[in-house]
Design a protein around this motif. Structure first.
Motif, short mmCIF file in Angstrom:
data_model
loop_
_atom_site.label_atom_id
_atom_site.label_comp_id
_atom_site.label_asym_id
_atom_site.label_seq_id
_atom_site.Cartn_x
_atom_site.Cartn_y
_atom_site.Cartn_z
N CYS A 1 -33.59 70.74 29.89
CA CYS A 1 -33.96 70.46 28.45
C CYS A 1 -32.94 69.68 27.89
O CYS A 1 -31.74 69.52 27.71
CB CYS A 1 -33.75 71.97 27.78
N CYS B 1 -34.88 67.42 22.71
CA CYS B 1 -35.66 66.56 21.96
C CYS B 1 -36.49 67.07 20.75
O CYS B 1 -36.66 66.16 19.56
CB CYS B 1 -36.45 65.63 22.70
N GLY B 2 -37.05 68.31 20.86
CA GLY B 2 -37.65 68.83 19.65
C GLY B 2 -39.11 68.79 19.99
O GLY B 2 -39.87 69.05 18.80
N CYS C 1 -43.50 69.24 26.88
CA CYS C 1 -42.28 69.03 27.30
C CYS C 1 -41.92 67.88 28.26
O CYS C 1 -42.69 67.99 29.39
CB CYS C 1 -41.49 70.29 27.74
N CYS D 1 -41.39 70.20 21.53
CA CYS D 1 -41.76 71.57 21.73
C CYS D 1 -42.11 72.06 20.32
O CYS D 1 -42.99 72.70 20.10
CB CYS D 1 -40.85 72.67 22.69
#
Ligand code: SF4
Ligand code: FES
Length: 256
Positions: free
Chosen positions: A159, A162-163, A224, A165
């Motif tokens: 992960c 990045c945001g 994602c 999701c």
């Protein structure tokens, strides 16, 4: 090829934003999406206009800085790809693209396509660490890690924060991000001492920053760029329930 862009322009957090149209007349298919925006910005600056603000750093898909919606899809149409690694060959001449920032109450727009993702930093600060006793570095092989645990932990550690999701989730939930960070540490022996306090603190911080709840829709997993699986949310929920019961028992026994 020639594209038409409708880009969200917003001067600052308090200003009203709106879409503005731009012509991108000479797009090379080998450009990345961000390089295409660089060229659009060069044209805007040559005319004395404000360039389009967008976040980026590594441009190699590893730092998590880039990201915005392209025609309503976080990071654009190519699965498992950040927008900095998305190339213009995946679009065609005449396409009309709508670019807008992540939309979530916890990610306020700072300018144009740039949002403040400080809420993710606060979730990490709440529990995304392990205790490291002082002294010399431990031997690399001193703590054996089962192969499956190592692999699942590494998958979660992919992960990049990045945001996407959050932006893709109709509830603006940070469950995939938070679950990934909790699974990454909770699967390893080194992450066990804080395992219970970690999940309680990180989930509480996500709620405090007003991310929504997960209702198992799965849009987060679909967009994602690092293909973090929904399974990390199940792991987080299991840990959360166990930690909550332990905490309740401690309080019942007179702990603080
Ligand atoms: S879980 Fe995926 S989409 Fe969410 S922040 Fe991490 S890398 Fe980005
Ligand atoms: S700029 Fe680093 S992941 Fe896109």
């Amino acid at each position: 090829m020639r594209l038409t862009l409708h880009v969200w322009r917003q001067k600052n957090r308090a200003a009203r934003g709106q879409f503005e149209p731009y012509d991108a007349p000479e797009v090379n298919p080998d450009m990345s999406f961000l390089e295409m925006l660089d060229v659009v910005n060069e044209g805007l600056m040559a005319k004395g206009a404000e360039p389009i603000a967008f976040d980026h750093d590594c441009r190699e898909g590893i730092c998590g800085m880039c990201g915005f919606m392209i025609n309503g899809v976080a990071h654009g149409p190519l699965p498992g790809t950040t927008v900095c690694q998305l190339h213009m060959r995946h679009f065609k001449d005449g396409d009309v693209l709508w670019l807008e920032p992540w939309r979530a109450r916890a990610f306020p727009v700072l300018r144009d396509l740039v949002v403040d993702r400080g809420a993710f930093d606060r979730i990490i600060a709440a529990g995304g660490y392990i205790s490291v006793p002082t002294g010399s570095a431990p031997d690399g092989n001193a703590i054996p890690v089962p192969k499956l645990a190592a692999e699942l932990s590494m998958d979660a550690a992919a992960c990049i924060g990045c945001g996407a999701c959050v932006a893709a989730c109709p509830n603006a939930s940070a469950a995939l991000f938070t679950g990934a960070k909790i699974a990454h540490l909770g699967l390893l022996p080194q992450g066990q001492p804080e395992r219970k306090s970690r999940v309680l603190r990180m989930v509480a911080q996500a709620q405090a920053d007003r991310f929504g709840s997960c209702t198992n829709i799965g849009e987060c997993e679909a967009v994602c760029p690092k293909r973090i699986p929904l399974e990390v949310i199940a792991r987080m929920n299991r840990d959360f329930v166990r930690a909550s019961f332990t905490r309740r028992d401690e309080v019942a026994r007179g702990g603080d």
